[in-house]
Design a protein around this motif. Structure first.
Motif, mmCIF file in Angstrom:
data_model
loop_
_atom_site.group_PDB
_atom_site.id
_atom_site.type_symbol
_atom_site.label_atom_id
_atom_site.label_comp_id
_atom_site.label_asym_id
_atom_site.label_seq_id
_atom_site.Cartn_x
_atom_site.Cartn_y
_atom_site.Cartn_z
ATOM 1 N N SER A 42 -1.858 -97.306 160.629
ATOM 2 C CA SER A 42 -3.110 -96.612 160.961
ATOM 3 C C SER A 42 -4.250 -97.084 160.077
ATOM 4 N N TYR A 80 -7.666 -89.448 158.739
ATOM 5 C CA TYR A 80 -6.613 -89.981 159.612
ATOM 6 C C TYR A 80 -5.314 -89.958 158.812
ATOM 7 N N SER A 81 -4.148 -90.003 159.391
ATOM 8 C CA SER A 81 -3.852 -90.014 160.813
ATOM 9 C C SER A 81 -3.714 -88.553 161.263
ATOM 10 N N GLY A 96 -9.857 -92.323 169.140
ATOM 11 C CA GLY A 96 -8.453 -92.697 169.191
ATOM 12 C C GLY A 96 -7.884 -92.668 170.593
ATOM 13 N N PRO A 97 -6.551 -92.630 170.650
ATOM 14 C CA PRO A 97 -5.580 -92.615 169.543
ATOM 15 C C PRO A 97 -5.584 -93.918 168.750
ATOM 16 N N ILE A 98 -5.246 -93.793 167.454
ATOM 17 C CA ILE A 98 -5.172 -94.971 166.589
ATOM 18 C C ILE A 98 -3.726 -95.340 166.264
ATOM 19 N N TRP A 203 -5.075 -89.618 165.610
ATOM 20 C CA TRP A 203 -6.486 -89.907 165.847
ATOM 21 C C TRP A 203 -7.240 -90.014 164.528
#
Length: 243
Positions: A42, A80-81, A96-98, A203
């Motif tokens: 991430s 994050y995350s 996001g989503p990341i 995210w």
């Protein structure tokens, strides 16, 4: 008048987006520290997003609760995350989503009970970080959660003695990071007793005061990464190896 209008337009187009502080926690393999450097899947995604958006990268690692509070109440801050739970929808701006995380249950070697269903874990003391994973387990009716602010606090609490004060029977954590994190905490003999209890998207959650153009720049950067394949490469978690 036309010259002034064009000048203002050019200044607007060239205006940099606001600088941000990105808060995160130690949660391998998504985010963790190696030799003083904050990394993880991430982190790699967020760093590339910021680079493409023209933002300086300022990442600060701390406990989840502290980072969450600073991102929510600060001005130019994101965290994050982050799981985009319903109770958080209106508290942040979301990009996001990341990435995506998978969680499993672990115990010490020698743990004998066989766990066929998630509900079978409810009879045991479960160590878990007090974040979205703990919230999920509360919703599922787990009565014996022992929460911690930092995940590395959990492995040393693992015990095979069901009545040991302060002990936990099971630890719920990131599937790919568990063994190395336990080793880092001085606990080597663990085993997975239930796989994939939970899987969830992560995210980037930004403070409501972050300018809209900054959110648009980060969103556009992520979309470009998805199109050119770099997102898939960076977001793919790999087993965390403790330093």
């Amino acid at each position: 008048m036309l010259r002034l209008t064009m000048l203002l337009l050019l200044c607007t187009i060239g205006a940099p987006v606001s600088a941000l502080t990105f808060f995160t926690e130690n949660n391998p393999p998504m985010n963790f520290r190696v030799n003083g450097k904050i990394t993880g899947s991430s982190t790699e995604v967020v760093t590339e997003m910021a680079k493409r958006a023209g933002l300086p990268v300022d990442i600060v690692m701390m406990s989840w609760n502290e980072g969450y509070a600073r991102a929510k109440d600060g001005v130019d801050a994101c965290i994050y995350s982050t799981v985009r739970r319903p109770d958080r929808f209106k508290l942040f701006q979301w990009v996001g989503p990341i990435g995506r995380g998978r969680y499993s249950a672990f115990s010490l070697e020698g743990f004998e009970p066989k766990l066929a269903r998630v509900d079978d874990l409810k009879s045991f003391r479960i160590g878990v970080v007090d974040d979205a994973r703990a919230a999920y387990m509360r919703q599922r009716g787990f009565p014996n959660l022992v929460t911690a602010s930092v995940d590395t606090d959990n492995p040393p609490k693992l015990t095979l003695d069901p009545v040991k004060p302060g002990g936990i029977d099971i630890w719920v954590t990131q599937t790919l990071g568990a063994r190395a994190m336990a080793k880092e905490a001085g606990v080597k003999a663990i085993k997975e007793v239930f796989a994939d209890i939970l899987s969830q998207d992560y995210w980037l959650a930004c403070n409501l005061q972050v300018p809209p153009e900054t959110i648009r720049a980060l969103t556009g950067a992520l979309q470009d990464m998805q199109k050119d394949g770099s997102f898939k490469k960076l977001a793919e978690p790999t087993p965390y190896l403790a330093p």
